[in-house]
Design a protein around this motif. Structure first.
Motif, PDB file in Angstrom:
ATOM      1  N   ASP A 153      -0.273   0.268  -4.737  1.00 21.95           N
ATOM      2  CA  ASP A 153       0.448   0.762  -5.914  1.00 21.95           C
ATOM      3  C   ASP A 153      -0.184   0.140  -7.156  1.00 21.95           C
ATOM      4  OD1 ASP A 153       2.237   1.268  -7.996  1.00 21.95           O
ATOM      5  OD2 ASP A 153       4.011   0.989  -6.755  1.00 21.95           O
ATOM      6  N   CYS A 170       2.793  -1.419 -10.263  1.00 23.94           N
ATOM      7  CA  CYS A 170       4.014  -1.228  -9.457  1.00 23.94           C
ATOM      8  C   CYS A 170       5.284  -1.471 -10.235  1.00 23.94           C
ATOM      9  CB  CYS A 170       3.975  -2.124  -8.227  1.00 23.94           C
ATOM     10  SG  CYS A 170       4.040  -3.900  -8.590  1.00 23.94           S
ATOM     11  N   GLY A 176       8.786  -2.507  -8.673  1.00 28.37           N
ATOM     12  CA  GLY A 176       8.561  -2.488  -7.231  1.00 28.37           C
ATOM     13  C   GLY A 176       9.325  -1.497  -6.397  1.00 28.37           C
ATOM     14  N   ASN A 178       9.149   1.798  -5.732  1.00 26.73           N
ATOM     15  CA  ASN A 178       8.403   2.725  -4.876  1.00 26.73           C
ATOM     16  C   ASN A 178       7.691   1.998  -3.744  1.00 26.73           C
ATOM     17  OD1 ASN A 178       9.034   5.189  -6.188  1.00 26.73           O
ATOM     18  ND2 ASN A 178       7.535   4.762  -7.769  1.00 26.73           N
ATOM     19  N   ALA A 179       7.053   0.882  -4.057  1.00 27.09           N
ATOM     20  CA  ALA A 179       6.369   0.111  -3.022  1.00 27.09           C
ATOM     21  C   ALA A 179       7.362  -0.410  -1.982  1.00 27.09           C
ATOM     22  CB  ALA A 179       5.593  -1.047  -3.649  1.00 27.09           C
ATOM     23  N   ALA A 185       2.541  -2.167   2.134  1.00 28.68           N
ATOM     24  CA  ALA A 185       2.383  -1.810   0.729  1.00 28.68           C
ATOM     25  C   ALA A 185       1.985  -3.024  -0.100  1.00 28.68           C
ATOM     26  CB  ALA A 185       3.678  -1.219   0.188  1.00 28.68           C
ATOM     27  N   GLY A 195       1.644  -4.012  -4.057  1.00 29.86           N
ATOM     28  CA  GLY A 195       1.945  -3.620  -5.420  1.00 29.86           C
ATOM     29  C   GLY A 195       1.313  -4.594  -6.390  1.00 29.86           C
ATOM     30  N   ASP A 238       0.454  -5.532 -10.620  1.00 29.78           N
ATOM     31  CA  ASP A 238       0.855  -5.283 -11.998  1.00 29.78           C
ATOM     32  C   ASP A 238       0.382  -6.458 -12.843  1.00 29.78           C
ATOM     33  OD1 ASP A 238       3.214  -3.155 -13.106  1.00 29.78           O
ATOM     34  OD2 ASP A 238       2.712  -4.821 -14.438  1.00 29.78           O
ATOM     35  N   ALA A 296      10.662  -7.533  -9.575  1.00 31.85           N
ATOM     36  CA  ALA A 296      10.355  -6.950  -8.268  1.00 31.85           C
ATOM     37  C   ALA A 296      10.601  -7.952  -7.152  1.00 31.85           C
ATOM     38  CB  ALA A 296       8.902  -6.474  -8.249  1.00 31.85           C
ATOM     39  N   LEU A 350       3.230  -8.419  -3.412  1.00 31.65           N
ATOM     40  CA  LEU A 350       3.255  -8.218  -4.851  1.00 31.65           C
ATOM     41  C   LEU A 350       2.304  -9.211  -5.504  1.00 31.65           C
ATOM     42  CD1 LEU A 350       7.125  -7.863  -5.243  1.00 31.65           C
ATOM     43  CD2 LEU A 350       5.457  -6.003  -5.404  1.00 31.65           C
ATOM     44  N   SER A 361      -0.254   5.765  -8.247  1.00 34.71           N
ATOM     45  CA  SER A 361       0.213   5.221  -9.520  1.00 34.71           C
ATOM     46  C   SER A 361       1.282   6.149 -10.058  1.00 34.71           C
ATOM     47  CB  SER A 361      -0.961   5.128 -10.510  1.00 34.71           C
ATOM     48  OG  SER A 361      -0.513   4.855 -11.824  1.00 34.71           O
ATOM     49  N   GLY A 363       1.724   4.556 -14.174  1.00 30.25           N
ATOM     50  CA  GLY A 363       1.195   3.202 -14.115  1.00 30.25           C
ATOM     51  C   GLY A 363      -0.248   3.111 -14.553  1.00 30.25           C
TER      52      GLY A 363
END
Length: 222
Positions: free
Chosen positions: A55, A58, A61, A63-64, A74, A76, A78, A87, A99, A120, A123
Motif C-alpha cells: 500500500d 497507507c 491503515g 485498507n491494508a 500487507a 503499508g 507512509d 494506524a 507498517l 494506492s 495516496g
C-alpha cells in the motif's frame, strides 16, 4: 514546496477516523473512492490469502488492515508519522500487517522483496512523479502482478504536475504538495510506456447525492 511529512501530518489531523463498522456491519473493508460504501473492493487486486501486497501511502491503515484480515500479507508505507501512529493504535496487533514510515520510491528502490500487487488509494501514486514511481513499481511486481490506484479525476484543462493545497489555521498560508493529474487515456499511455499491460483507466461515477465528482481508478498488470 512543503516538507511532505509535515503536510500529511497536518492533513491527518483534519481527517475523521474511519468508522468502526461500515453499512454492512463489517469491521474491516476496502474502499477505493472518497465516498462511504461505494464502488468496488479488494477484488481489483486479484490477490488471495498468502499473497503479498504493498500500500503506497497507507494513511491510517484501514485498507491494508482489511487485506491482512483476509489472510493477505500487507505492507503499508507512509511518510507521515501522525498517520502511522493512528494506524498502529487501531490496527497494530493485526497479524500479517506491516507498517513502515518511508517515502514510496525510496522503499521500492531499496526493498529486495517482490509483491503480487501494489496499490494506492488517494495516496502516493497521486503525489509522486510517475516517471519515478512507475518504473520502481514495475521492478517490485511479480510477473502478472497488479498495480491499481485511485484518485480524483483531473480538472478539465489542468493536467500534469499540479499544486495541491492543505489548509491550516485561518491566519496561516496553506501547505503545498505536488500531485499528478492526467486524463484516463494519458494514464493508459504512460503505463504502457513503462512496461505494463492490460491497462485500464476509468472514472467511476459518484453515488446519487449532492456531490458529483467521480473517482478515477487505474489498473494494470506487470
Amino acid at each position: 514546496m512543503t516538507d511532505t511529512a509535515i503536510a500529511w501530518d497536518t492533513y491527518s489531523r483534519q481527517r475523521p477516523e474511519r468508522r468502526r463498522r461500515n453499512a454492512r456491519g463489517e469491521v474491516t473493508w476496502f474502499n477505493w473512492t472518497q465516498y462511504a460504501d461505494h464502488g468496488p473492493g479488494a477484488e481489483l487486486l486479484e490477490v488471495g490469502a498468502g499473497g503479498r501486497v504493498l500500500d503506497l501511502g497507507c494513511g491510517k491503515g484501514g485498507n491494508a488492515a482489511h487485506l491482512a484480515a483476509t489472510g493477505v500479507r500487507a505492507v503499508g508505507i507512509d511518510v507521515s508519522p501522525v498517520q502511522l501512529r493512528a494506524a498502529r493504535e487501531r490496527w497494530g496487533q493485526m497479524r500479517g500487517l506491516e507498517l513502515r514510515q518511508v517515502e514510496a520510491v525510496a522503499y521500492l528502490q531499496e526493498a529486495g522483496e517482490e509483491f503480487d500487487a501494489v496499490y494506492s488509494v488517494y495516496g502516493a501514486a497521486w503525489f509522486t512523479d510517475p516517471a519515478r514511481l512507475l518504473p520502481a513499481v514495475r521492478e517490485r511486481l511479480r510477473p502478472g502482478g497488479r498495480l491499481v490506484f485511485s484518485q480524483r479525476p483531473p480538472v478539465e484543462g489542468c493536467y500534469g504536475c499540479q499544486a495541491s493545497y492543505i489548509p491550516r489555521g485561518p491566519e496561516e498560508d496553506p501547505l503545498v504538495v505536488k500531485r499528478w493529474d492526467y486524463e484516463p487515456g494519458v494514464w493508459e499511455l504512460l503505463l504502457v510506456e513503462y512496461g505494463f499491460r492490460d491497462v485500464r483507466a476509468v472514472v467511476l461515477s459518484a453515488p446519487p447525492g449532492p456531490r458529483s465528482v467521480g473517482t478515477l481508478i487505474v489498473s494494470a498488470r506487470a
